[in-house]
Design a protein around this motif. Structure first.
Motif, PDB file in Angstrom:
ATOM      1  N   ARG A  25      27.745   8.238 -45.525  1.00 21.87           N
ATOM      2  CA  ARG A  25      28.813   9.118 -45.039  1.00 21.87           C
ATOM      3  C   ARG A  25      30.171   8.657 -45.542  1.00 21.87           C
ATOM      4  N   ASP A  26      30.868   9.542 -46.240  1.00 20.78           N
ATOM      5  CA  ASP A  26      32.224   9.283 -46.700  1.00 20.78           C
ATOM      6  C   ASP A  26      33.151   9.377 -45.485  1.00 20.78           C
ATOM      7  N   PRO A  27      33.798   8.274 -45.095  1.00 27.30           N
ATOM      8  CA  PRO A  27      34.624   8.313 -43.891  1.00 27.30           C
ATOM      9  C   PRO A  27      35.875   9.184 -44.020  1.00 27.30           C
ATOM     10  N   VAL A  52      39.888   1.057 -43.807  1.00 29.23           N
ATOM     11  CA  VAL A  52      38.664   1.861 -43.783  1.00 29.23           C
ATOM     12  C   VAL A  52      37.519   1.070 -44.410  1.00 29.23           C
ATOM     13  N   ALA A  53      36.341   1.212 -43.824  1.00 27.16           N
ATOM     14  CA  ALA A  53      35.144   0.556 -44.360  1.00 27.16           C
ATOM     15  C   ALA A  53      33.928   1.384 -43.982  1.00 27.16           C
ATOM     16  N   VAL A  54      32.843   1.183 -44.712  1.00 31.01           N
ATOM     17  CA  VAL A  54      31.556   1.781 -44.379  1.00 31.01           C
ATOM     18  C   VAL A  54      30.578   0.653 -44.083  1.00 31.01           C
ATOM     19  N   ARG A  55      29.532   0.980 -43.366  1.00 27.09           N
ATOM     20  CA  ARG A  55      28.511  -0.013 -43.029  1.00 27.09           C
ATOM     21  C   ARG A  55      27.742  -0.426 -44.284  1.00 27.09           C
ATOM     22  N   THR A  56      27.390  -1.690 -44.343  1.00 30.05           N
ATOM     23  CA  THR A  56      26.498  -2.181 -45.393  1.00 30.05           C
ATOM     24  C   THR A  56      25.166  -2.544 -44.750  1.00 30.05           C
ATOM     25  N   TYR A  57      24.108  -2.529 -45.538  1.00 26.61           N
ATOM     26  CA  TYR A  57      22.776  -2.889 -45.066  1.00 26.61           C
ATOM     27  C   TYR A  57      22.224  -4.016 -45.917  1.00 26.61           C
ATOM     28  N   PRO A  58      21.621  -5.020 -45.285  1.00 32.90           N
ATOM     29  CA  PRO A  58      20.886  -6.009 -46.085  1.00 32.90           C
ATOM     30  C   PRO A  58      19.770  -5.275 -46.826  1.00 32.90           C
ATOM     31  N   VAL A  59      19.581  -5.613 -48.082  1.00 27.01           N
ATOM     32  CA  VAL A  59      18.583  -4.944 -48.911  1.00 27.01           C
ATOM     33  C   VAL A  59      17.789  -5.998 -49.669  1.00 27.01           C
ATOM     34  N   ARG A 111      34.128  -2.465 -47.596  1.00 21.75           N
ATOM     35  CA  ARG A 111      35.566  -2.180 -47.529  1.00 21.75           C
ATOM     36  C   ARG A 111      35.985  -1.140 -48.545  1.00 21.75           C
ATOM     37  N   CYS A 112      36.907  -0.284 -48.138  1.00 20.95           N
ATOM     38  CA  CYS A 112      37.503   0.665 -49.071  1.00 20.95           C
ATOM     39  C   CYS A 112      38.551  -0.085 -49.882  1.00 20.95           C
ATOM     40  N   LEU A 113      38.453  -0.035 -51.183  1.00 20.49           N
ATOM     41  CA  LEU A 113      39.394  -0.739 -52.048  1.00 20.49           C
ATOM     42  C   LEU A 113      40.738  -0.031 -52.127  1.00 20.49           C
TER      43      LEU A 113
END
Length: 110
Positions: free
Chosen positions: A52-54, A97-104, A90-92
């Motif tokens: 999702r684009d915040p 603003v930031a989006v969630r990251t997932y361990p992959v 993090r939004c550069l």
């Protein structure tokens, strides 16, 4: 090899690593109804962030383009072009603003 994301329920298999194209993303529906954007870069490293684009609310980050800034991998939103760090979320272009990251991880298929 499969690509797996860590979610609340544990490790979730998303797709075969061979299904990912370096530099392009895919969207994955998660058990809680949210979406993740999954990427593999040209060196074979995998990343996963919220799709999702915040800034717009649209589920489009999986369609963004990969790049790097100061050695940090990012995806640029296809809508308004904000860049999101694939490691931290993090939004550069907007530090608030930031989006969630997932361990992959990648795992051998049996």
């Amino acid at each position: 090899m499969t690509v797996e994301l860590q979610v609340a329920e544990g490790w979730l298999t998303v797709c075969e690593l061979s299904s990912l194209t370096p530099g392009r993303g895919v969207a994955a529906l998660l058990p809680d109804g949210s979406q993740a954007a999954v990427f593999v870069d040209r060196s074979g490293r995998t990343y996963a962030i919220a799709n999702r684009d915040p800034f717009t609310g649209a589920q489009v980050l999986s369609r963004g383009l990969l790049g790097a800034s100061a050695g940090r991998p990012f995806v640029a939103s296809p809508l308004l072009k904000q860049r999101f760090d694939l490691e931290s979320g993090r939004c550069l272009d907007d530090e608030e603003v930031a989006v969630r990251t997932y361990p992959v991880r990648t795992a051998a298929t049996s």
